[in-house]
Scaffold this motif. Structure first.
Motif, mmCIF file in Angstrom:
data_model
loop_
_atom_site.group_PDB
_atom_site.id
_atom_site.type_symbol
_atom_site.label_atom_id
_atom_site.label_comp_id
_atom_site.label_asym_id
_atom_site.label_seq_id
_atom_site.Cartn_x
_atom_site.Cartn_y
_atom_site.Cartn_z
ATOM 1 N N SER A 71 0.832 -1.205 0.000
ATOM 2 C CA SER A 71 0.000 0.000 0.000
ATOM 3 C C SER A 71 0.866 1.255 0.000
ATOM 4 O O SER A 71 0.623 2.202 -0.754
ATOM 5 C CB SER A 71 -0.922 -0.005 1.221
ATOM 6 O OG SER A 71 -1.642 1.210 1.315
ATOM 7 N N ALA A 72 1.899 1.261 0.835
ATOM 8 C CA ALA A 72 2.796 2.426 0.889
ATOM 9 C C ALA A 72 3.563 2.597 -0.414
ATOM 10 O O ALA A 72 3.810 3.719 -0.862
ATOM 11 C CB ALA A 72 3.773 2.268 2.055
ATOM 12 N N ALA A 73 3.921 1.482 -1.043
ATOM 13 C CA ALA A 73 4.734 1.552 -2.254
ATOM 14 C C ALA A 73 3.958 2.071 -3.454
ATOM 15 O O ALA A 73 4.517 2.738 -4.321
ATOM 16 C CB ALA A 73 5.314 0.178 -2.567
ATOM 17 N N PHE A 74 2.658 1.772 -3.507
ATOM 18 C CA PHE A 74 1.912 2.045 -4.737
ATOM 19 C C PHE A 74 0.818 3.098 -4.595
ATOM 20 O O PHE A 74 0.110 3.364 -5.562
ATOM 21 C CB PHE A 74 1.288 0.745 -5.251
ATOM 22 C CG PHE A 74 2.303 -0.279 -5.680
ATOM 23 C CD1 PHE A 74 3.034 -0.108 -6.837
ATOM 24 C CD2 PHE A 74 2.550 -1.391 -4.905
ATOM 25 C CE1 PHE A 74 3.979 -1.046 -7.226
ATOM 26 C CE2 PHE A 74 3.491 -2.336 -5.280
ATOM 27 C CZ PHE A 74 4.206 -2.161 -6.440
ATOM 28 N N THR A 75 0.647 3.700 -3.434
ATOM 29 C CA THR A 75 -0.390 4.718 -3.279
ATOM 30 C C THR A 75 0.226 6.035 -2.839
ATOM 31 O O THR A 75 1.254 6.069 -2.165
ATOM 32 C CB THR A 75 -1.457 4.296 -2.239
ATOM 33 O OG1 THR A 75 -0.814 4.062 -0.967
ATOM 34 C CG2 THR A 75 -2.154 3.029 -2.679
ATOM 35 N N GLY A 76 -0.420 7.111 -3.255
ATOM 36 C CA GLY A 76 -0.024 8.442 -2.810
ATOM 37 C C GLY A 76 1.238 8.986 -3.426
ATOM 38 O O GLY A 76 1.794 9.963 -2.930
ATOM 39 N N ASN A 77 1.743 8.388 -4.538
ATOM 40 C CA ASN A 77 2.982 8.902 -5.111
ATOM 41 C C ASN A 77 2.973 8.958 -6.629
ATOM 42 O O ASN A 77 3.967 9.357 -7.242
ATOM 43 C CB ASN A 77 4.169 8.062 -4.640
ATOM 44 C CG ASN A 77 4.014 6.585 -4.967
ATOM 45 O OD1 ASN A 77 3.976 6.190 -6.126
ATOM 46 N ND2 ASN A 77 3.910 5.753 -3.944
ATOM 47 N N ASN A 78 1.877 8.528 -7.286
ATOM 48 C CA ASN A 78 1.761 8.603 -8.746
ATOM 49 C C ASN A 78 2.874 7.858 -9.475
ATOM 50 O O ASN A 78 3.230 8.194 -10.597
ATOM 51 C CB ASN A 78 1.760 10.063 -9.228
ATOM 52 C CG ASN A 78 0.452 10.750 -8.912
ATOM 53 O OD1 ASN A 78 -0.520 10.104 -8.567
ATOM 54 N ND2 ASN A 78 0.435 12.055 -9.020
ATOM 55 N N GLY A 79 3.444 6.860 -8.817
ATOM 56 C CA GLY A 79 4.500 6.080 -9.453
ATOM 57 C C GLY A 79 3.934 4.946 -10.284
ATOM 58 O O GLY A 79 2.733 4.870 -10.560
ATOM 59 N N SER A 80 4.816 4.045 -10.704
ATOM 60 C CA SER A 80 4.418 2.911 -11.523
ATOM 61 C C SER A 80 3.710 1.859 -10.673
ATOM 62 O O SER A 80 3.818 1.856 -9.449
ATOM 63 C CB SER A 80 5.651 2.298 -12.186
ATOM 64 O OG SER A 80 6.415 3.278 -12.840
ATOM 65 N N LYS A 81 3.029 0.968 -11.335
ATOM 66 C CA LYS A 81 2.352 -0.136 -10.660
ATOM 67 C C LYS A 81 3.213 -1.395 -10.619
ATOM 68 O O LYS A 81 2.772 -2.442 -10.175
ATOM 69 C CB LYS A 81 1.009 -0.438 -11.345
ATOM 70 C CG LYS A 81 -0.050 0.619 -11.070
ATOM 71 C CD LYS A 81 -0.295 0.775 -9.574
ATOM 72 C CE LYS A 81 -1.335 1.841 -9.271
ATOM 73 N NZ LYS A 81 -1.521 2.035 -7.809
ATOM 74 N N ARG A 82 4.425 -1.283 -11.119
ATOM 75 C CA ARG A 82 5.405 -2.361 -11.031
ATOM 76 C C ARG A 82 6.722 -1.752 -10.554
ATOM 77 O O ARG A 82 7.311 -0.928 -11.237
ATOM 78 C CB ARG A 82 5.589 -3.069 -12.380
ATOM 79 C CG ARG A 82 4.345 -3.807 -12.843
ATOM 80 C CD ARG A 82 4.566 -4.478 -14.193
ATOM 81 N NE ARG A 82 3.369 -5.136 -14.652
ATOM 82 C CZ ARG A 82 3.030 -6.388 -14.368
ATOM 83 N NH1 ARG A 82 3.849 -7.130 -13.628
ATOM 84 N NH2 ARG A 82 1.917 -6.908 -14.815
ATOM 85 N N LYS A 83 7.159 -2.186 -9.368
ATOM 86 C CA LYS A 83 8.388 -1.654 -8.797
ATOM 87 C C LYS A 83 9.289 -2.796 -8.360
ATOM 88 O O LYS A 83 8.877 -3.952 -8.317
ATOM 89 C CB LYS A 83 8.076 -0.725 -7.614
ATOM 90 C CG LYS A 83 7.258 0.495 -7.999
ATOM 91 C CD LYS A 83 7.091 1.471 -6.844
ATOM 92 C CE LYS A 83 6.274 2.691 -7.261
ATOM 93 N NZ LYS A 83 6.140 3.679 -6.188
ATOM 94 N N ILE A 84 10.519 -2.459 -8.023
ATOM 95 C CA ILE A 84 11.522 -3.446 -7.663
ATOM 96 C C ILE A 84 11.838 -3.315 -6.180
ATOM 97 O O ILE A 84 12.078 -2.212 -5.676
ATOM 98 C CB ILE A 84 12.805 -3.232 -8.491
ATOM 99 C CG1 ILE A 84 12.509 -3.426 -9.978
ATOM 100 C CG2 ILE A 84 13.904 -4.181 -8.040
ATOM 101 C CD1 ILE A 84 13.648 -2.996 -10.879
#
Length: 421
Positions: free
Chosen positions: A292-305
């Motif tokens: 949740s922290a990685a993919f919400t509230g930052n407009n980043g990609s939906k696939r991260k490393i």
């Protein structure tokens, strides 16, 4: 080395090859460095799993830096949520005509709201759902003037059917879209002001005293490296990997060499957010919170490393996964084999890195959005031959490998330091 008679000067200072095929030798004489791009394509074949950060940057490409110090801009997104700064108790409002009543609310960030925007108050019940407000003005003395779109009816003297109920300090306010009239042509101006930052390119070097390394210039398909040469390349990349991750940006004056030495800053310190995990009691709920922290509230990609140290990787491996969060699929990208963790928020490509262990971060990890990482190169990776025989030093032919580069995170909020304990 004698001058090649087949290389002729051009009218603007260039060089031309005539009367002979364009071999790697003549190309290197006429245009030194022209064949260097092939080096990156071959470097990525040497133990890619050991140096994932360096591997990603060589596969994704880089930007040329004109100086050792790189200045860049990181563009953030406008804040979408704030809180009420004062208790709201105005149960009457100001009559603006046509049964429209306006109110002034004070928030912790009045500046994020513009005229014509709408505001959602999730915790306050309005008529037919959560309360929604419409911004009509920004008073000079502070606050935000709003009109309720689905206010409630009051019961006191002077009350009406479209008022804002009392709201306690600290309640959440969510900025939503703008609403314009049919004849509106303009709206409040919007400009995203980038934040300026800088990093230093660091000069990485490695010397290999074996002349066959000249094959790196593209004379043969593949590497054709000896064990010694391959060991030198992986050692150089491992050193670069550690600097790219945990290096400290500074400039030091070397009194012996009488020159400045530039040190690059690692991406670990460039990330804007931290997430803490207790590895001994790690649960699937903790992993859901991490996603949740990685993919919400930052407009980043939906696939991260997610690059993880050994202790963090062990804790993740002990988890029992369910339909909400699944793991086990293997995916190969950029020449690296990842394990996938799939959640409803997005997908993490997980990779174990011993570099984290060696740098004292065995319990930690780093969530990287590769779309928002840029490599700047002042001196591209190149191999320079040294004739040590002619200089009377040693009876060997030496090759010096050099690259001056750095990494920057263009959107710090899209990346997370994972701190395990």
């Amino acid at each position: 080395m004698s001058e090649n008679k087949n290389i002729a000067p051009g009218t603007a200072g260039g060089k031309h090859i005539s009367g002979t095929p364009a071999t790697t030798e003549t190309i290197e004489r006429a245009a030194p460095g022209l064949l260097l791009n092939s080096i990156d394509r071959r470097i990525v074949k040497v133990r890619p799993m050991s140096t994932p950060i360096d591997q990603l940057t060589r596969c994704a490409g880089s930007r040329r830096a004109s100086a050792m110090t790189v200045e860049y801009y990181s563009v953030d997104t406008k804040v979408t949520e704030t809180r009420l700064a004062k208790d709201f108790t105005d149960t009457v409002g100001v009559n603006r005509g046509d049964d429209i009543y306006s109110y002034v609310i004070h928030t912790e960030a009045d500046s994020i709201f513009d005229i014509s925007e709408t505001i959602l108050v999730p915790a306050v019940k309005g008529n037919g759902g959560p309360l929604v407000l419409y911004v009509t003005a920004r008073p000079q003395d502070g606050g935000v003037e709003v009109v309720p779109l689905n206010g409630v009816a009051g019961s006191g003297i002077g009350s009406h059917d479209n008022l804002i109920p009392e709201m306690p300090r600290g309640i959440s306010l969510v900025r939503m879209g703008r609403a314009a009239t049919e004849l509106d042509v303009q709206t409040a101006q919007f400009s995203a002001m980038p934040r300026k930052a800088s990093n230093n390119c660091q000069i990485f070097k490695m010397q290999v005293e074996q002349s066959t390394l000249a094959k790196i210039a593209g004379k043969e398909v593949g590497w054709s490296f000896s064990d010694q040469e391959e060991a030198a390349i992986i050692d150089m990349r491992l050193g670069m990997e550690k600097n790219f991750l945990f290096g400290h940006r500074t400039v030091l004056f070397d009194n012996v060499k009488n020159e400045n030495v530039y040190f690059t800053g690692g991406i670990w310190n460039q990330a804007a957010r931290d997430v803490e995990l207790s590895l001994d009691s790690l649960t699937e709920a903790d992993l859901v919170g991490l996603c949740s922290a990685a993919f919400t509230g930052n407009n980043g990609s939906k696939r991260k490393i997610l690059i993880a140290g050994t202790a963090l990787m062990e804790a993740l491996s002990r988890l029992q996964y369910s339909k909400v969060v699944s793991a086990g699929e293997t995916r190969v990208k950029w020449g690296i084999e990842f394990k996938e963790i799939v959640s409803n928020f997005g997908t993490l490509y997980v990779l174990h890195s011993e570099v984290f262990d060696q740098c004292g971060h065995s319990c930690d990890g780093f969530i990287l959005d590769p779309n928002y990482m840029t490599k700047y190169v002042h001196v591209p990776f190149q191999a320079e031959k040294l004739d040590l025989r002619a200089s009377g030093q040693r009876n060997t032919d030496a090759v010096v490998l050099t690259e001056a580069s750095c990494l920057v995170l263009r959107y710090p909020n899209a990346h997370i330091r994972v701190l395990g304990s």
